[in-house]
Enzyme design. Structure first.
Site, PDB file in Angstrom:
ATOM      1  N   ALA A  25       0.808  -1.229   0.000  1.00 52.29           N
ATOM      2  CA  ALA A  25       0.000   0.000   0.000  1.00 52.29           C
ATOM      3  C   ALA A  25       0.833   1.269   0.000  1.00 52.29           C
ATOM      4  CB  ALA A  25      -0.933  -0.008   1.216  1.00 52.29           C
ATOM      5  N   SER A  43      -2.056 -10.037 -12.811  1.00 50.20           N
ATOM      6  CA  SER A  43      -1.519  -9.275 -13.952  1.00 50.20           C
ATOM      7  C   SER A  43      -1.979  -9.990 -15.211  1.00 50.20           C
ATOM      8  CB  SER A  43       0.018  -9.286 -13.910  1.00 50.20           C
ATOM      9  OG  SER A  43       0.565  -8.825 -15.130  1.00 50.20           O
ATOM     10  N   TYR A  56       8.696 -13.632 -13.884  1.00 52.91           N
ATOM     11  CA  TYR A  56       7.527 -12.847 -13.464  1.00 52.91           C
ATOM     12  C   TYR A  56       6.238 -13.594 -13.821  1.00 52.91           C
ATOM     13  CZ  TYR A  56       4.342  -8.859 -12.904  1.00 52.91           C
ATOM     14  OH  TYR A  56       3.309  -8.033 -12.516  1.00 52.91           O
ATOM     15  N   ALA A  86       5.880 -16.779 -14.215  1.00 53.00           N
ATOM     16  CA  ALA A  86       5.767 -17.959 -13.334  1.00 53.00           C
ATOM     17  C   ALA A  86       5.142 -17.552 -12.004  1.00 53.00           C
ATOM     18  CB  ALA A  86       7.139 -18.581 -13.113  1.00 53.00           C
TER      19      ALA A  86
HETATM   20  N1  LIG Z   1       2.356  -1.496 -12.961  1.00 53.56           N
HETATM   21  C1  LIG Z   1       1.959  -2.420 -13.835  1.00 53.56           C
HETATM   22  O1  LIG Z   1       2.068  -2.246 -15.076  1.00 53.56           O
HETATM   23  C2  LIG Z   1       1.323  -3.695 -13.339  1.00 53.56           C
HETATM   24  C3  LIG Z   1       0.598  -4.468 -14.269  1.00 53.56           C
HETATM   25  C4  LIG Z   1      -0.031  -5.632 -13.845  1.00 53.56           C
HETATM   26  C5  LIG Z   1       0.070  -6.019 -12.509  1.00 53.56           C
HETATM   27  N2  LIG Z   1       0.785  -5.263 -11.636  1.00 53.56           N
HETATM   28  C6  LIG Z   1       0.839  -5.715 -10.235  1.00 53.56           C
HETATM   29  O2  LIG Z   1       0.166  -4.743  -9.451  1.00 53.56           O
HETATM   30  C7  LIG Z   1       0.675  -4.802  -8.105  1.00 53.56           C
HETATM   31  C8  LIG Z   1       0.988  -3.383  -7.652  1.00 53.56           C
HETATM   32  O3  LIG Z   1       2.044  -2.878  -8.443  1.00 53.56           O
HETATM   33  P1  LIG Z   1       2.189  -1.331  -8.786  1.00 53.56           P
HETATM   34  O4  LIG Z   1       2.100  -1.203 -10.249  1.00 53.56           O
HETATM   35  O5  LIG Z   1       1.283  -0.531  -7.922  1.00 53.56           O
HETATM   36  O6  LIG Z   1       3.726  -1.102  -8.403  1.00 53.56           O
HETATM   37  P2  LIG Z   1       4.450  -0.317  -7.217  1.00 53.56           P
HETATM   38  O7  LIG Z   1       4.022   1.095  -7.187  1.00 53.56           O
HETATM   39  O8  LIG Z   1       5.900  -0.632  -7.391  1.00 53.56           O
HETATM   40  O9  LIG Z   1       3.881  -1.022  -5.889  1.00 53.56           O
HETATM   41  C9  LIG Z   1       4.368  -2.249  -5.426  1.00 53.56           C
HETATM   42  C10 LIG Z   1       4.030  -2.377  -3.949  1.00 53.56           C
HETATM   43  O10 LIG Z   1       4.557  -3.651  -3.482  1.00 53.56           O
HETATM   44  C11 LIG Z   1       5.247  -3.404  -2.276  1.00 53.56           C
HETATM   45  N3  LIG Z   1       6.317  -4.380  -2.051  1.00 53.56           N
HETATM   46  C12 LIG Z   1       7.329  -4.706  -2.889  1.00 53.56           C
HETATM   47  N4  LIG Z   1       8.162  -5.555  -2.282  1.00 53.56           N
HETATM   48  C13 LIG Z   1       7.661  -5.773  -1.032  1.00 53.56           C
HETATM   49  C14 LIG Z   1       8.090  -6.536   0.080  1.00 53.56           C
HETATM   50  N5  LIG Z   1       9.227  -7.267   0.057  1.00 53.56           N
HETATM   51  N6  LIG Z   1       7.338  -6.529   1.209  1.00 53.56           N
HETATM   52  C15 LIG Z   1       6.200  -5.790   1.260  1.00 53.56           C
HETATM   53  N7  LIG Z   1       5.739  -5.038   0.243  1.00 53.56           N
HETATM   54  C16 LIG Z   1       6.476  -5.028  -0.896  1.00 53.56           C
HETATM   55  C17 LIG Z   1       5.832  -2.001  -2.457  1.00 53.56           C
HETATM   56  O11 LIG Z   1       6.123  -1.417  -1.198  1.00 53.56           O
HETATM   57  P3  LIG Z   1       7.589  -1.237  -0.544  1.00 53.56           P
HETATM   58  O12 LIG Z   1       8.577  -1.098  -1.645  1.00 53.56           O
HETATM   59  O13 LIG Z   1       7.409  -0.020   0.305  1.00 53.56           O
HETATM   60  O14 LIG Z   1       7.772  -2.471   0.273  1.00 53.56           O
HETATM   61  C18 LIG Z   1       4.662  -1.282  -3.106  1.00 53.56           C
HETATM   62  O15 LIG Z   1       3.767  -0.830  -2.126  1.00 53.56           O
HETATM   63  C19 LIG Z   1       1.865  -5.757  -8.155  1.00 53.56           C
HETATM   64  O16 LIG Z   1       1.462  -7.014  -7.691  1.00 53.56           O
HETATM   65  C20 LIG Z   1       2.219  -5.832  -9.627  1.00 53.56           C
HETATM   66  O17 LIG Z   1       2.831  -7.072  -9.950  1.00 53.56           O
HETATM   67  C21 LIG Z   1       1.405  -4.113 -12.018  1.00 53.56           C
END
Ligand SMILES: NC(=O)c1ccc[n+]([C@@H]2O[C@H](COP(=O)([O-])OP(=O)(O)OC[C@H]3O[C@@H](n4cnc5c(N)ncnc54)[C@H](OP(=O)(O)O)[C@@H]3O)[C@@H](O)[C@H]2O)c1
Length: 229
Positions: free
Chosen positions: A16, A136, A149, A151
């Site tokens: 979040a 995703s 990714y 996988a």
């Molecule tokens: N952006 C895209 O194009 C896209 C497309 C399809 C799906 N998604 C999926 O959507 C979801 C959200 O991604 P987003 O696009 O919003 O990217 P983002 O802004 O990079 O957000 C990712 C979130 O995951 C948290 N996170 C990462 N590693 C973590 C860890 N070890 N422990 C706890 N929290 C962790 C990050 O927080 P901290 O770094 O503060 O820990 C951040 O809050 C992800 O599951 C991603 O795979 C993204």
């Protein structure tokens, strides 16, 4: 159409601190939801003051246990889980390190499973709840430069689909969300990519709120959200 109100519900959102998870935390809070927001950098996420921030590295079992002890002290019921923690990896398999494989699977797959398990155990006692796993389009499509990714996301999809079957007798809904590209920090890895035309996290968050507001007679299962025009 009957639309559920979210006012007064309790939500746990993991991932979040930025992007989609952050947008969901803010929106749910304005809907009157008590939000527990978790991520490693949650303290510096500048979320609304009403949102309860709990630092969490999803790799760390001790931190997961401590986070849920903190949540249990402040509520006896979780209505909504949004599993949104994730990291990207766009790399050919031959160039990928074992540490990267451990990290991607540890966050996107294992981490989300551990969190879902904790919340599911609590929801079962109340015979209600809604678990949203953010997957995703890489969980339904194969991509040559995203083997690891994909996988992780195909694995999360299998878990989500199976959990839906297990959860239904307990009146717990489980939804897989499959967004296409979003303009978030997610892409601040590797080579520069122009994401300015990708979907806005807030727009996708609104779609997820709509899913959460579905009447309990509806159980949205898989929702693919692609970019419009
Ligand atoms: N952006 C895209 O194009 C896209 C497309 C399809 C799906 N998604 C999926 O959507 C979801 C959200 O991604 P987003 O696009 O919003 O990217 P983002 O802004 O990079 O957000 C990712 C979130 O995951 C948290 N996170 C990462 N590693 C973590 C860890 N070890 N422990 C706890 N929290 C962790 C990050 O927080 P901290 O770094 O503060 O820990 C951040 O809050 C992800 O599951 C991603 O795979 C993204």
């Amino acid at each position: 159409m009957i639309v559920e109100t979210l006012n007064g519900k309790v939500a746990v959102i993991v991932g979040a601190s930025s992007g989609l998870g952050r947008a969901l935390a803010q929106l749910l809070s304005t809907e009157g939801v008590k939000v527990f927001a978790l991520a490693r950098s949650i303290e510096s996420s500048n979320l609304a003051s009403s949102i309860i921030k709990i630092p969490l590295n999803i790799h760390d079992f001790k931190q997961i246990d401590e986070a849920f002890s903190a949540i249990d002290k402040q509520t006896n019921k979780i209505d909504i889980l949004i599993n949104c923690a994730g990291r990207g990896l766009v790399k050919n398999l031959e160039d990928t390190t074992r540490d990267e494989i451990i990290d991607v699977l540890g966050i996107n797959l294992n981490g989300n499973l551990y969190i879902a398990q904790e919340v599911y155990k609590r929801m079962i006692h109340h015979n209600s709840g809604h678990i949203i796993n953010v997957i995703s389009t890489s969980g339904v499509k194969a991509r040559a430069d995203e083997t690891i990714y994909c996988a992780s996301k195909w694995g999360l999809r299998g878990f989500t689909e199976s959990l839906r079957l297990a959860a239904a007798p307990h009146k717990i809904r489980v939804t897989g969300i499959y967004p296409g590209g979003m303009d978030t920090n997610f892409w601040k890895i590797g080579k520069f990519r122009d994401t300015s035309q990708y979907m806005k996290a807030e727009d996708v968050a609104h779609q997820i709120i709509m899913v959460l507001k579905s009447p309990t007679t509806i159980a949205p299962s898989e929702y693919i959200i692609e970019r419009g025009f």
